[in-house]
Design a protein around this motif. Structure first.
Motif, PDB file in Angstrom:
ATOM      1  N   HIS A  12       0.836  -1.187   0.000  1.00 13.22           N
ATOM      2  CA  HIS A  12       0.000   0.000   0.000  1.00 13.22           C
ATOM      3  C   HIS A  12       0.882   1.253   0.000  1.00 13.22           C
ATOM      4  O   HIS A  12       2.082   1.199   0.272  1.00 13.22           O
ATOM      5  CB  HIS A  12      -0.925  -0.007   1.221  1.00 13.22           C
ATOM      6  N   THR A  13       0.282   2.376  -0.293  1.00 15.08           N
ATOM      7  CA  THR A  13       1.005   3.645  -0.310  1.00 15.08           C
ATOM      8  C   THR A  13       1.596   3.972   1.062  1.00 15.08           C
ATOM      9  O   THR A  13       0.932   3.811   2.090  1.00 15.08           O
ATOM     10  CB  THR A  13       0.046   4.781  -0.736  1.00 15.08           C
ATOM     11  N   ASN A  14       2.853   4.418   1.056  1.00 13.10           N
ATOM     12  CA  ASN A  14       3.511   4.957   2.250  1.00 13.10           C
ATOM     13  C   ASN A  14       3.708   3.928   3.365  1.00 13.10           C
ATOM     14  O   ASN A  14       3.582   4.249   4.550  1.00 13.10           O
ATOM     15  CB  ASN A  14       2.714   6.156   2.800  1.00 13.10           C
ATOM     16  N   THR A  15       4.038   2.700   2.994  1.00 14.77           N
ATOM     17  CA  THR A  15       4.327   1.686   4.008  1.00 14.77           C
ATOM     18  C   THR A  15       5.816   1.500   4.251  1.00 14.77           C
ATOM     19  O   THR A  15       6.204   0.755   5.167  1.00 14.77           O
ATOM     20  CB  THR A  15       3.727   0.332   3.597  1.00 14.77           C
ATOM     21  N   GLY A  16       6.664   2.146   3.436  1.00 16.51           N
ATOM     22  CA  GLY A  16       8.103   2.044   3.635  1.00 16.51           C
ATOM     23  C   GLY A  16       8.810   1.155   2.627  1.00 16.51           C
ATOM     24  O   GLY A  16       9.869   0.595   2.920  1.00 16.51           O
ATOM     25  N   LYS A  17       8.247   1.035   1.415  1.00 21.35           N
ATOM     26  CA  LYS A  17       8.873   0.176   0.388  1.00 21.35           C
ATOM     27  C   LYS A  17      10.233   0.725  -0.020  1.00 21.35           C
ATOM     28  O   LYS A  17      11.219  -0.007  -0.076  1.00 21.35           O
ATOM     29  CB  LYS A  17       7.942   0.072  -0.828  1.00 21.35           C
ATOM     30  N   THR A  18      10.286   2.022  -0.315  1.00 22.67           N
ATOM     31  CA  THR A  18      11.564   2.636  -0.703  1.00 22.67           C
ATOM     32  C   THR A  18      12.540   2.603   0.472  1.00 22.67           C
ATOM     33  O   THR A  18      13.744   2.377   0.282  1.00 22.67           O
ATOM     34  CB  THR A  18      11.333   4.077  -1.177  1.00 22.67           C
ATOM     35  N   SER A  19      12.035   2.816   1.672  1.00 24.55           N
ATOM     36  CA  SER A  19      12.896   2.759   2.854  1.00 24.55           C
ATOM     37  C   SER A  19      13.533   1.387   3.001  1.00 24.55           C
ATOM     38  O   SER A  19      14.720   1.262   3.345  1.00 24.55           O
ATOM     39  CB  SER A  19      12.083   3.101   4.107  1.00 24.55           C
ATOM     40  N   LEU A  20      12.767   0.332   2.747  1.00 24.70           N
ATOM     41  CA  LEU A  20      13.311  -1.022   2.827  1.00 24.70           C
ATOM     42  C   LEU A  20      14.436  -1.207   1.826  1.00 24.70           C
ATOM     43  O   LEU A  20      15.498  -1.772   2.151  1.00 24.70           O
ATOM     44  CB  LEU A  20      12.193  -2.037   2.582  1.00 24.70           C
ATOM     45  N   LEU A  21      14.235  -0.720   0.608  1.00 22.81           N
ATOM     46  CA  LEU A  21      15.273  -0.894  -0.406  1.00 22.81           C
ATOM     47  C   LEU A  21      16.506  -0.046  -0.114  1.00 22.81           C
ATOM     48  O   LEU A  21      17.623  -0.433  -0.470  1.00 22.81           O
ATOM     49  CB  LEU A  21      14.711  -0.568  -1.794  1.00 22.81           C
ATOM     50  N   ARG A  22      16.331   1.088   0.507  1.00 20.28           N
ATOM     51  CA  ARG A  22      17.512   1.862   0.918  1.00 20.28           C
ATOM     52  C   ARG A  22      18.378   1.056   1.879  1.00 20.28           C
ATOM     53  O   ARG A  22      19.610   1.085   1.802  1.00 20.28           O
ATOM     54  CB  ARG A  22      17.072   3.169   1.592  1.00 20.28           C
ATOM     55  N   THR A  23      17.731   0.350   2.790  1.00 19.70           N
ATOM     56  CA  THR A  23      18.478  -0.451   3.751  1.00 19.70           C
ATOM     57  C   THR A  23      19.074  -1.684   3.094  1.00 19.70           C
ATOM     58  O   THR A  23      20.234  -2.034   3.340  1.00 19.70           O
ATOM     59  CB  THR A  23      17.560  -0.852   4.917  1.00 19.70           C
ATOM     60  N   LEU A  24      18.313  -2.351   2.230  1.00 19.10           N
ATOM     61  CA  LEU A  24      18.820  -3.570   1.586  1.00 19.10           C
ATOM     62  C   LEU A  24      19.958  -3.286   0.612  1.00 19.10           C
ATOM     63  O   LEU A  24      20.828  -4.126   0.404  1.00 19.10           O
ATOM     64  CB  LEU A  24      17.684  -4.291   0.859  1.00 19.10           C
ATOM     65  N   THR A  25      19.943  -2.110  -0.007  1.00 14.52           N
ATOM     66  CA  THR A  25      21.010  -1.752  -0.939  1.00 14.52           C
ATOM     67  C   THR A  25      22.097  -0.913  -0.283  1.00 14.52           C
ATOM     68  O   THR A  25      23.075  -0.559  -0.931  1.00 14.52           O
ATOM     69  CB  THR A  25      20.434  -0.963  -2.138  1.00 14.52           C
ATOM     70  N   ARG A  26      21.888  -0.559   1.013  1.00 17.10           N
ATOM     71  CA  ARG A  26      22.820   0.312   1.742  1.00 17.10           C
ATOM     72  C   ARG A  26      23.048   1.614   0.996  1.00 17.10           C
ATOM     73  O   ARG A  26      24.155   2.159   0.962  1.00 17.10           O
ATOM     74  CB  ARG A  26      24.155  -0.396   2.011  1.00 17.10           C
ATOM     75  N   ASP A  27      21.989   2.128   0.403  1.00 22.43           N
ATOM     76  CA  ASP A  27      22.059   3.349  -0.395  1.00 22.43           C
ATOM     77  C   ASP A  27      21.038   4.351   0.132  1.00 22.43           C
ATOM     78  O   ASP A  27      19.852   4.265  -0.179  1.00 22.43           O
ATOM     79  CB  ASP A  27      21.769   3.038  -1.860  1.00 22.43           C
ATOM     80  N   PRO A  28      21.483   5.332   0.961  1.00 24.67           N
ATOM     81  CA  PRO A  28      20.541   6.306   1.499  1.00 24.67           C
ATOM     82  C   PRO A  28      19.965   7.243   0.453  1.00 24.67           C
ATOM     83  O   PRO A  28      19.006   7.969   0.725  1.00 24.67           O
ATOM     84  CB  PRO A  28      21.382   7.087   2.526  1.00 24.67           C
ATOM     85  N   GLY A  29      20.511   7.225  -0.761  1.00 25.09           N
ATOM     86  CA  GLY A  29      20.014   8.094  -1.818  1.00 25.09           C
ATOM     87  C   GLY A  29      19.058   7.409  -2.775  1.00 25.09           C
ATOM     88  O   GLY A  29      18.585   8.036  -3.734  1.00 25.09           O
ATOM     89  N   PHE A  30      18.745   6.120  -2.532  1.00 31.03           N
ATOM     90  CA  PHE A  30      17.860   5.411  -3.460  1.00 31.03           C
ATOM     91  C   PHE A  30      16.432   5.925  -3.314  1.00 31.03           C
ATOM     92  O   PHE A  30      15.866   5.964  -2.234  1.00 31.03           O
ATOM     93  CB  PHE A  30      17.883   3.909  -3.175  1.00 31.03           C
ATOM     94  N   GLY A  31      15.828   6.311  -4.432  1.00 31.45           N
ATOM     95  CA  GLY A  31      14.419   6.713  -4.439  1.00 31.45           C
ATOM     96  C   GLY A  31      14.155   7.964  -3.628  1.00 31.45           C
ATOM     97  O   GLY A  31      15.060   8.691  -3.222  1.00 31.45           O
ATOM     98  N   ASP A  32      12.874   8.226  -3.400  1.00 29.93           N
ATOM     99  CA  ASP A  32      12.425   9.364  -2.600  1.00 29.93           C
ATOM    100  C   ASP A  32      11.656   8.840  -1.402  1.00 29.93           C
ATOM    101  O   ASP A  32      10.781   7.981  -1.530  1.00 29.93           O
ATOM    102  CB  ASP A  32      11.513  10.287  -3.415  1.00 29.93           C
ATOM    103  N   VAL A  33      11.984   9.376  -0.228  1.00 31.07           N
ATOM    104  CA  VAL A  33      11.299   8.994   1.000  1.00 31.07           C
ATOM    105  C   VAL A  33      10.698  10.240   1.617  1.00 31.07           C
ATOM    106  O   VAL A  33      11.380  11.250   1.811  1.00 31.07           O
ATOM    107  CB  VAL A  33      12.270   8.322   1.997  1.00 31.07           C
ATOM    108  N   ALA A  34       9.401  10.195   1.920  1.00 34.88           N
ATOM    109  CA  ALA A  34       8.711  11.320   2.551  1.00 34.88           C
ATOM    110  C   ALA A  34       7.511  10.788   3.309  1.00 34.88           C
ATOM    111  O   ALA A  34       7.071   9.653   3.111  1.00 34.88           O
ATOM    112  CB  ALA A  34       8.270  12.350   1.505  1.00 34.88           C
ATOM    113  N   ASP A  35       6.982  11.617   4.217  1.00 36.21           N
ATOM    114  CA  ASP A  35       5.803  11.224   4.983  1.00 36.21           C
ATOM    115  C   ASP A  35       4.524  11.310   4.159  1.00 36.21           C
ATOM    116  O   ASP A  35       3.520  10.712   4.504  1.00 36.21           O
ATOM    117  CB  ASP A  35       5.662  12.111   6.233  1.00 36.21           C
ATOM    118  N   SER A  36       4.548  12.073   3.075  1.00 34.51           N
ATOM    119  CA  SER A  36       3.354  12.218   2.255  1.00 34.51           C
ATOM    120  C   SER A  36       3.126  10.957   1.441  1.00 34.51           C
ATOM    121  O   SER A  36       4.085  10.290   1.022  1.00 34.51           O
ATOM    122  CB  SER A  36       3.494  13.414   1.310  1.00 34.51           C
TER     123      SER A  36
END
Length: 453
Positions: A12-36
């Protein structure tokens, strides 16, 4: 691409999908992360390599926003036709609404059909609603293995138990708790091991990734301990020589403290880079003092006290605390005294007992070094930073806070022999003129790193 394992990250929207991939790829710049909601609008990808070869591709997908209406639309499309799940999804993808009203959901389902499996990311703080069940029905219709991932399980209001029950009712008994802000140390290994069960044909690749991650984590840990050991040896062996006057001692003390601060910051920067975090991911705790906000000063008495480091009267009260002075006559060291008092004049209180014995014979230069309590504080702070970095996800947006310093044994233990030896070897200081690297120094750094573990 035939031998490249492809896994979609859906939900679903805004569940942390991009956040998960940032951690799995160890890349804090992957994708866009926001509360919206709806930050990710397009499918984005990243590849992982094993032994120099790309073996796994992750795909970040948009959030599904209208699963209830979409499921009803697909039922209407199918009518009385008896179609299996993937054919029902393909029928929808060929329909006009896949490019209009349900364009975002179409991107997700199209990628699901292309991939070997998917992670279904759940915000464990959300209640289990009908829209989630419909989402899972749509995703399951794609005929791909699905691993639910419970995110934000460290939040006080999480509903992980309810989600586990809901997943079991839908036949999804294998799931994983993985908080993207503070993942477990072995969280990635658990994830790949669960996927290996679901994707037995690719088990060798997934187990290989799991083993490589464990090896890399240990190598990072060892490298981090060595960085901290290098810092402690440099600061322990740091010596500044100055003239006999009070003004000269005061100026040398300031220089000593500035040098130590810069060396600590260099260690912090190196640790952040080692764990692939940015400089603004770490903020020192502010110290309230006389109505103002001060940065936590390595040499300030409150910094030592707040960390629980045992200090003497001089360090607890003196504005020039944190340095030790060796009194020298004709090059002969006559002892070490702690600085006491707020100004250069006050320092003489700390050496008064030497003055009484030596009287007017005390002449010549003074040699300054960093006090033992400050060295213990350095060890406590850097070990706390290391623990915080190892437990931090690359999607976390709040600055790192030092962890576990209140129980760190380095607060009050005697300094180890390696630091004591560095005290007598100013040539070991890597930030001073006359630095001499040697096998003995390297051995001391290695032994100290092991003690820090």
């Amino acid at each position: 691409m035939a031998d490249l394992l492809q896994i979609a990250v859906v939900g679903h929207t805004n569940t942390g999908k991009t956040s998960l991939l940032r951690t799995l790829t160890r890349d804090p710049g992957f994708g866009d992360v926001a509360d919206s909601p709806g930050t990710t609008r397009q499918v984005q990808g990243a590849r992982l390599r094993l032994d120099g070869r790309a073996v796994l591709a992750w795909f970040d997908t948009p959030g599904m926003e209208d699963s209830i209406a979409l499921l009803e639309y697909i039922e209407h499309l199918c009518g009385d036709r008896r179609l299996d799940g993937p054919d029902r999804i393909r029928l929808f993808l060929d329909s006009p609404e896949a490019h209009r009203r349900f364009e975002q959901e179409a991107r997700v389902l199209e990628k699901m059909l292309e991939c070997d499996a998917a992670l279904y990311v759940i915000d464990a703080r959300d209640p289990v609603l009908g829209k989630h069940r419909d989402e899972l029905a749509l995703l399951a219709a794609c005929g791909r293995p699905l691993l639910p991932v419970l995110n934000f399980v460290h939040a006080p209001s999480h509903r992980a138990t309810q989600w586990r029950d809901a997943m079991a009712r839908l036949g999804l008994h294998a799931l994983l708790e993985f908080d993207t802000v503070a993942p477990p140390l072995d969280g990635e290994q658990q994830l790949y091991d669960r996927l290996a069960v679901l994707l037995d044909r690719h088990a060798d690749i997934l187990h290989g990734l799991s083993d490589a991650l464990a090896r890399e984590r240990r190598e990072r840990h060892v490298a981090a301990l060595r960085l901290i050991a290098e810092l402690l040896v440099d600061i322990a062996s740091l010596r500044l020589t100055c003239g006999a006057g009070d003004a000269a001692v005061e100026a040398a003390t300031r220089s000593l403290r500035d040098t130590a601060r810069k060396r600590e910051q260099a260690c912090v920067d190196a640790l952040l880079a080692l764990y692939n975090f940015r400089a603004d991911d770490y903020a020192r705790d502010p110290l309230p003092l006389e109505g103002q906000r001060w940065g936590m000063d390595l040499f300030h008495p409150r910094a030592l006290q707040d960390a629980g480091v045992e200090v003497g009267i001089g360090i607890a009260t003196g504005a020039m605390a944190g340095a030790a002075v060796d009194l020298m006559l004709a090059g002969l060291s006559l002892g070490t005294a702690a600085l006491i008092g707020a100004a250069a004049g006050g320092m003489w209180q700390g050496i008064e007992r030497f003055g009484k014995r030596l009287g007017g014979r005390l002449r010549g230069e003074r040699e300054l070094s960093v006090d033992d309590a400050v060295l213990r504080l350095l060890a406590v702070r850097q070990r706390g930073l290391l623990r915080a970095l190892e437990r931090r996800g690359h999607a976390a947006r709040d600055p790192v806070r030092l962890a576990g310093t209140e129980q760190d044994p380095w607060r009050d233990e005697a300094l180890p022999d390696e630091i004591k030896e560095a005290r007598s070897r100013p040539e070991w200081c890597g930030i001073a003129k006359g630095f001499q690297d040697s096998a003995r120094r390297a051995a001391a750094v290695g032994a100290l790193a092991q003690r820090l573990d």
